[in-house]
Each structure stands twice: as structure tokens, then as C-alpha cells.
Write a protein that holds these residues in place. Structure first.
Motif, PDB file in Angstrom:
ATOM      1  N   TRP A 165       0.823  -1.206   0.000  1.00 27.21           N
ATOM      2  CA  TRP A 165       0.000   0.000   0.000  1.00 27.21           C
ATOM      3  C   TRP A 165       0.867   1.270   0.000  1.00 27.21           C
ATOM      4  CZ3 TRP A 165      -5.281   0.391  -0.115  1.00 27.21           C
ATOM      5  CH2 TRP A 165      -5.818   1.627   0.169  1.00 27.21           C
ATOM      6  N   ILE A 166       1.947   1.278   0.764  1.00 27.33           N
ATOM      7  CA  ILE A 166       2.732   2.495   0.985  1.00 27.33           C
ATOM      8  C   ILE A 166       3.710   2.791  -0.149  1.00 27.33           C
ATOM      9  CG2 ILE A 166       4.515   3.493   2.470  1.00 27.33           C
ATOM     10  CD1 ILE A 166       3.045   2.237   4.831  1.00 27.33           C
ATOM     11  N   ILE A 167       4.412   1.800  -0.665  1.00 24.10           N
ATOM     12  CA  ILE A 167       5.454   2.053  -1.665  1.00 24.10           C
ATOM     13  C   ILE A 167       4.918   2.752  -2.908  1.00 24.10           C
ATOM     14  CG2 ILE A 167       7.086   0.900  -3.231  1.00 24.10           C
ATOM     15  CD1 ILE A 167       7.726  -1.007  -0.914  1.00 24.10           C
ATOM     16  N   PRO A 168       3.816   2.294  -3.522  1.00 22.17           N
ATOM     17  CA  PRO A 168       3.301   3.035  -4.681  1.00 22.17           C
ATOM     18  C   PRO A 168       2.862   4.455  -4.327  1.00 22.17           C
ATOM     19  CG  PRO A 168       2.358   0.848  -4.629  1.00 22.17           C
ATOM     20  CD  PRO A 168       3.101   1.037  -3.343  1.00 22.17           C
ATOM     21  N   GLN A 169       2.307   4.634  -3.129  1.00 24.20           N
ATOM     22  CA  GLN A 169       1.899   5.977  -2.715  1.00 24.20           C
ATOM     23  C   GLN A 169       3.092   6.911  -2.615  1.00 24.20           C
ATOM     24  OE1 GLN A 169      -0.359   5.896   0.887  1.00 24.20           O
ATOM     25  NE2 GLN A 169      -2.171   5.082  -0.119  1.00 24.20           N
ATOM     26  N   LEU A 170       4.202   6.413  -2.100  1.00 19.84           N
ATOM     27  CA  LEU A 170       5.396   7.245  -1.996  1.00 19.84           C
ATOM     28  C   LEU A 170       5.922   7.636  -3.373  1.00 19.84           C
ATOM     29  CD1 LEU A 170       7.288   5.474   0.916  1.00 19.84           C
ATOM     30  CD2 LEU A 170       6.042   7.636   0.999  1.00 19.84           C
ATOM     31  N   LEU A 171       5.904   6.695  -4.304  1.00 14.33           N
ATOM     32  CA  LEU A 171       6.366   6.994  -5.660  1.00 14.33           C
ATOM     33  C   LEU A 171       5.456   8.012  -6.340  1.00 14.33           C
ATOM     34  CD1 LEU A 171       7.340   3.404  -6.833  1.00 14.33           C
ATOM     35  CD2 LEU A 171       8.865   5.237  -6.114  1.00 14.33           C
ATOM     36  N   ILE A 172       4.156   7.818  -6.227  1.00 15.72           N
ATOM     37  CA  ILE A 172       3.200   8.741  -6.843  1.00 15.72           C
ATOM     38  C   ILE A 172       3.325  10.114  -6.206  1.00 15.72           C
ATOM     39  CG2 ILE A 172       0.742   9.244  -7.089  1.00 15.72           C
ATOM     40  CD1 ILE A 172       0.339   6.188  -7.395  1.00 15.72           C
ATOM     41  N   ARG A 173       3.480  10.153  -4.891  1.00 12.40           N
ATOM     42  CA  ARG A 173       3.608  11.428  -4.195  1.00 12.40           C
ATOM     43  C   ARG A 173       4.841  12.190  -4.660  1.00 12.40           C
ATOM     44  NH1 ARG A 173       3.718  12.065   2.351  1.00 12.40           N
ATOM     45  NH2 ARG A 173       3.517  14.309   2.404  1.00 12.40           N
ATOM     46  N   ARG A 174       5.942  11.471  -4.866  1.00 11.59           N
ATOM     47  CA  ARG A 174       7.177  12.107  -5.323  1.00 11.59           C
ATOM     48  C   ARG A 174       6.999  12.713  -6.717  1.00 11.59           C
ATOM     49  NH1 ARG A 174      12.311   8.624  -4.748  1.00 11.59           N
ATOM     50  NH2 ARG A 174      12.006   9.286  -2.611  1.00 11.59           N
ATOM     51  N   VAL A 175       6.362  11.975  -7.608  1.00 10.04           N
ATOM     52  CA  VAL A 175       6.135  12.468  -8.971  1.00 10.04           C
ATOM     53  C   VAL A 175       5.222  13.688  -8.947  1.00 10.04           C
ATOM     54  CG1 VAL A 175       5.049  11.905 -11.177  1.00 10.04           C
ATOM     55  CG2 VAL A 175       6.565  10.260 -10.085  1.00 10.04           C
ATOM     56  N   LEU A 176       4.137  13.616  -8.194  1.00 10.48           N
ATOM     57  CA  LEU A 176       3.217  14.745  -8.122  1.00 10.48           C
ATOM     58  C   LEU A 176       3.873  15.957  -7.485  1.00 10.48           C
ATOM     59  CD1 LEU A 176      -0.126  12.970  -7.154  1.00 10.48           C
ATOM     60  CD2 LEU A 176       0.575  13.847  -9.375  1.00 10.48           C
ATOM     61  N   SER A 177       4.715  15.741  -6.496  1.00  9.01           N
ATOM     62  CA  SER A 177       5.418  16.846  -5.854  1.00  9.01           C
ATOM     63  C   SER A 177       6.358  17.544  -6.831  1.00  9.01           C
ATOM     64  CB  SER A 177       6.194  16.332  -4.645  1.00  9.01           C
ATOM     65  OG  SER A 177       6.930  17.359  -4.058  1.00  9.01           O
ATOM     66  N   ARG A 178       7.070  16.759  -7.622  1.00 12.41           N
ATOM     67  CA  ARG A 178       7.971  17.356  -8.627  1.00 12.41           C
ATOM     68  C   ARG A 178       7.180  18.175  -9.648  1.00 12.41           C
ATOM     69  NH1 ARG A 178      11.948  12.255  -9.942  1.00 12.41           N
ATOM     70  NH2 ARG A 178      13.035  12.264  -7.950  1.00 12.41           N
TER      71      ARG A 178
END
Length: 67
Positions: free
Chosen positions: A31-44
Motif C-alpha cells: 500500500w505504501i510504496i506506490p503511494q510514496l512513488l506517486i507522491r514524489r512524482v506529483l510533488s515534482r
């Protein structure tokens, strides 16, 4: 020998997949790993758009005029 392999396999399954603590950790990671990746992309993307808007507003304050 095959009996030993089946016994080892069943013990492995009991200790991992059928263990509630292991399953909780596994589900949390899934649950957490994809959220972290998506969050990083959206933040950039957000930071990039923010800088572009800032440059555009500064450009409106100081227009380039060619005489």
C-alpha cells in the motif's frame, strides 16, 4: 525426501503467509510504496508548475521591450 519437502513447504507457509503480523507488514508495504512513488512524482510536477507560474508573473512585471 518428498515428504520432507512438503513438510518444509507447509511450515514455511505457516510461518509467513498465514502469519497475521507478516501479512499486515506485506499489505502495508504494498500500500505504501506506490503511494510514496506517486507522491514524489506529483510533488515534482507541482514544484515545476509553481516555478513556471512564478516566472510568468515576474515576466509580466518586467516585460521585455525591443526598441
Amino acid at each position: 525426501m518428498e515428504f520432507l519437502n512438503q513438510e518444509v513447504t507447509q511450515e514455511f507457509l505457516r510461518l509467513t503467509w498465514r502469519n497475521p503480523a507478516f501479512m499486515a507488514i506485506a499489505i502495508a508495504l504494498i500500500w505504501i510504496i506506490p503511494q510514496l512513488l506517486i507522491r514524489r512524482v506529483l510533488s515534482r510536477n507541482y514544484e515545476k508548475k509553481k516555478l513556471d507560474k512564478q516566472k510568468e508573473k515576474i515576466g509580466k512585471l518586467y516585460p521585455k521591450t525591443f526598441k
